[in-house]
Design an enzyme around this catalytic site. Structure first.
Site, PDB file in Angstrom:
ATOM      1  CG  ASP A  43      -0.383  -0.004   2.526  1.00  0.00           C
ATOM      2  OD1 ASP A  43       0.861  -0.099   2.621  1.00  0.00           O
ATOM      3  OD2 ASP A  43      -1.131   0.093   3.523  1.00  0.00           O
ATOM      4  CD  GLU A 180       7.763  -0.319   7.596  1.00  0.00           C
ATOM      5  OE1 GLU A 180       6.864  -1.100   7.218  1.00  0.00           O
ATOM      6  OE2 GLU A 180       7.923   0.820   7.115  1.00  0.00           O
TER       7      GLU A 180
HETATM    8  O1  KIV Z   1       3.512  -1.103   1.609  1.00  0.00           O
HETATM    9  C1  KIV Z   1       4.657  -1.549   1.581  1.00  0.00           C
HETATM   10  O2  KIV Z   1       5.408  -1.353   0.632  1.00  0.00           O
HETATM   11  C2  KIV Z   1       5.099  -2.335   2.739  1.00  0.00           C
HETATM   12  C3  KIV Z   1       6.514  -2.775   2.788  1.00  0.00           C
HETATM   13  C4  KIV Z   1       7.446  -1.649   2.793  1.00  0.00           C
HETATM   14  C5  KIV Z   1       6.755  -3.727   3.876  1.00  0.00           C
HETATM   15  O3  KIV Z   1       4.320  -2.614   3.580  1.00  0.00           O
END
Ligand code: KIV
Length: 263
Positions: A43, A180
């Site tokens: 997202d 994260e």
């Molecule tokens: O939305 C995204 O790109 C993510 C990753 C960075 C883990 O959730």
């Protein structure tokens, strides 16, 4: 073809898991061609593709479109779709319907953010045959709760809570967990404590795999580069150079030449 079992087995055999984001057909085809194990339709498309300030505004319809075009470019990689804000929080029924739509569109599983509060939803999705990737730490959909993009899991209590959340996600049936922006030693501790792979992004080198945003490693997203990103190219500059050259050629009448023209 890479399946959820392939990913689980990589942890058992100690092989690192490689994950990158993609939002479009061409990028997905290149990632698949190179052998990236997991392609995450993140997202983060809200920020990186659409120029939003947070991930919150992206809708189910927009994420379904990104998932559809990514899946079209993939032969082998495992495609995981990120469930957008408010697509799984309202009710388990709503989460099932939305996750199901991602699978109908070509994803092999979904990712959703959070620990204990999402456990009943994860359990239900997994029971229904929908693979789920968890996401702990700096979960961007909670940006307003965190008050910024700060490192999470700092301090004994926060670290212990995250470890419990990781164990709960594993028990609920998640096949992997994104960690994260957490301290490296917490990434190591969680990775050692759960039997499912951890996929780190700013969580240190001890995670079972790593994920980054494709546009970040290519140097295409110039607004902001977090410390955990390694840039492997400067595509923004390359693009500027090529577009500048094209503009100059058109303006000077150099393009199109005879080789680009028809008799
Ligand atoms: O939305 C995204 O790109 C993510 C990753 C960075 C883990 O959730």
């Amino acid at each position: 073809m890479i399946t959820v079992d392939t990913i689980l087995n990589k942890k058992k055999s100690g092989e690192k898991i490689v994950c990158l984001t993609a939002y479009d057909f061409i990028s997905a085809r290149i990632l698949d061609d190179v052998g990236v194990h997991i392609i995450l339709v993140g997202d983060s498309a809200a920020n990186v593709f659409a120029g939003e300030k947070t991930t919150l505004p992206i809708t189910m319809e927009e994420m379904l479109y990104h998932t559809k075009v990514v899946a079209r470019g993939v032969k082998n990689s495992l495609v995981i779709a990120d469930m957008p804000f408010m697509s799984y929080q309202v009710s388990i029924e709503n989460a099932i319907l939305n996750a199901g739509r991602f699978l109908q569109t070509g994803a092999c599983g979904v990712k959703l953010e959070g620990g204990a509060p999402v456990v009943p939803t994860v359990k239900r999705l997994v029971d229904l045959g929908i693979p789920v990737m968890g996401h702990l730490g700096l979960t961007p959909q909670s940006i307003h709760k965190f008050g910024g993009y700060k490192t999470q899991g700092v301090g004994e209590q926060a670290a212990a809570q995250m470890l419990e959340d990781a164990k709960a996600l594993e028990a609920s049936g998640c096949f992997s967990i994104v960690l994260e922006k957490i301290p490296s030693n917490l990434g190591q501790k969680i990775s050692g404590a759960v039997g499912i792979p951890t996929i780190g992004i700013g969580a240190g080198p001890h995670c079972d795999g790593q994920v980054l945003v494709l546009h970040d490693i290519l140097g295409l997203f110039e607004d902001f580069t977090p410390r955990f990103v390694k840039r492997y190219a400067d595509f923004a500059e390359l693009m500027r150079r090529a577009v500048r050259q094209y503009k100059e050629d058109v303006e000077k009448g150099i393009f199109p030449g005879s080789e680009h023209s028809f008799d």
